[in-house]
Write an enzyme that holds these catalytic residues in place. Structure first.
Site, PDB file in Angstrom:
ATOM      1  N   TYR A  50      14.057   5.844  15.079  1.00 28.02           N
ATOM      2  CA  TYR A  50      13.695   5.989  13.453  1.00 28.02           C
ATOM      3  C   TYR A  50      14.697   6.964  12.865  1.00 28.02           C
ATOM      4  O   TYR A  50      15.342   6.515  11.890  1.00 28.02           O
ATOM      5  CB  TYR A  50      12.197   6.823  13.650  1.00 28.02           C
ATOM      6  N   ARG A  82       0.826  -1.283  -0.009  1.00 28.69           N
ATOM      7  CA  ARG A  82       0.105  -0.172   0.149  1.00 28.69           C
ATOM      8  C   ARG A  82       1.008   1.264   0.126  1.00 28.69           C
ATOM      9  O   ARG A  82       2.017   1.008  -0.171  1.00 28.69           O
ATOM     10  CB  ARG A  82      -0.833   0.083   1.264  1.00 28.69           C
TER      11      ARG A  82
END
Length: 266
Positions: free
Chosen positions: A169, A16
């Site tokens: 991250y 996606r």
């Protein structure tokens, strides 16, 4: 006639969002697609909805509706043997490998002293080590094909300007810059170009459906502005435009391509 007629592109994180859109856009331009996605929750500490097997099936359908050939499987970028087998099977089926888009990644939030060891390690293993495994699995096939080509590594504006509550991250995305730069130097004389792309917010579930992101913005909003309040979230086509460009830009390698509404500069 498409710009990628007869060419083959390997894309990770294809179920996606950005990965799906890259696959559709390349297929529209004539490319065959090799793709993979875990299509499941990667880690308990992520706070946005995960991709599913149905999402991956929908991507396959959409690529085929564009007239594209596609080989896509469920798997984990951390599994080197899986990626090597997928690439080998894709090359056997489609005859070559020309471009790689290392797109798969995860995001989670937490202060540096509050993140668990598992949380920090998962971010590094999926985003950085998983991308290295993507390149290790795919570069030999590109070299064997002797067609040149390109590798695009999807980093983040958090790989250019670290953000609070994103220590794992940001570490992984800064690491991707180093990975891309080193591989660009290794492959320059092999006619393979390597660049990184650095998005800010993108209209995907990870980008706009993460409840922890809104909490972080409320607390540390002064660190997260962009220059374009009128355009706060990039579209997936904005990102695919950059990826397609870098796959065709014969004079561009080692570049750090920002699609961040100026966020990394404020």
């Amino acid at each position: 006639m498409g710009r990628f007629d007869g060419q083959v592109v390997y894309i990770t994180g294809i179920a996606r969002g950005q990965g799906r859109n890259h696959a559709i856009r390349f297929a529209r331009e004539g490319a065959a697609i090799i793709g993979m996605d875990i299509a499941d929750r990667v880690a308990d500490h992520t706070t946005y909805p995960p991709a599913t097997a149905d999402d991956l099936a929908e991507t396959i359908k959409l690529v085929e509706l564009e007239g594209g050939k596609v080989l896509a499987r469920r798997g984990d970028t951390r599994d080197l043997a899986f990626q090597q087998e997928l690439v080998a099977d894709g090359v056997e089926q489609f005859g070559r490998l020309d471009h790689v888009v290392a797109n798969a990644g995860i995001l989670s939030w937490g202060l540096s002293w509050e993140q668990t060891e598992e949380q920090f390690t998962d971010l590094i293993d999926v985003n950085l080590v998983g991308t290295w495994k993507t390149l290790k699995a795919s570069i030999p096939a590109m070299l064997e094909a002797r067609n040149g080509g390109s590798i695009t590594v999807i980093s983040s504006c958090a790989g250019l300007k670290a953000m609070p509550a994103q220590v794992g991250y940001a570490s992984s995305k800064f690491g991707l810059r180093g990975l891309a730069q080193a591989v660009a130097k290794e492959l320059g004389d092999k006619h393979i170009r390597v660049n990184s792309v650095h998005p800010y917010a993108v209209n995907t579930p990870m980008g706009v459906e993460d409840k922890s992101a809104f909490e972080a913005f409320e607390t540390w909003g002064r660190h997260f502005p962009s220059m374009m309040d009128h355009y706060p979230v990039a579209s997936v086509d904005d990102l695919s435009d950059a990826v397609i460009y870098l796959a065709t830009a014969k004079a561009v390698t080692g570049a750090e391509f920002q699609i961040d509404m100026g966020s990394s500069k404020v």
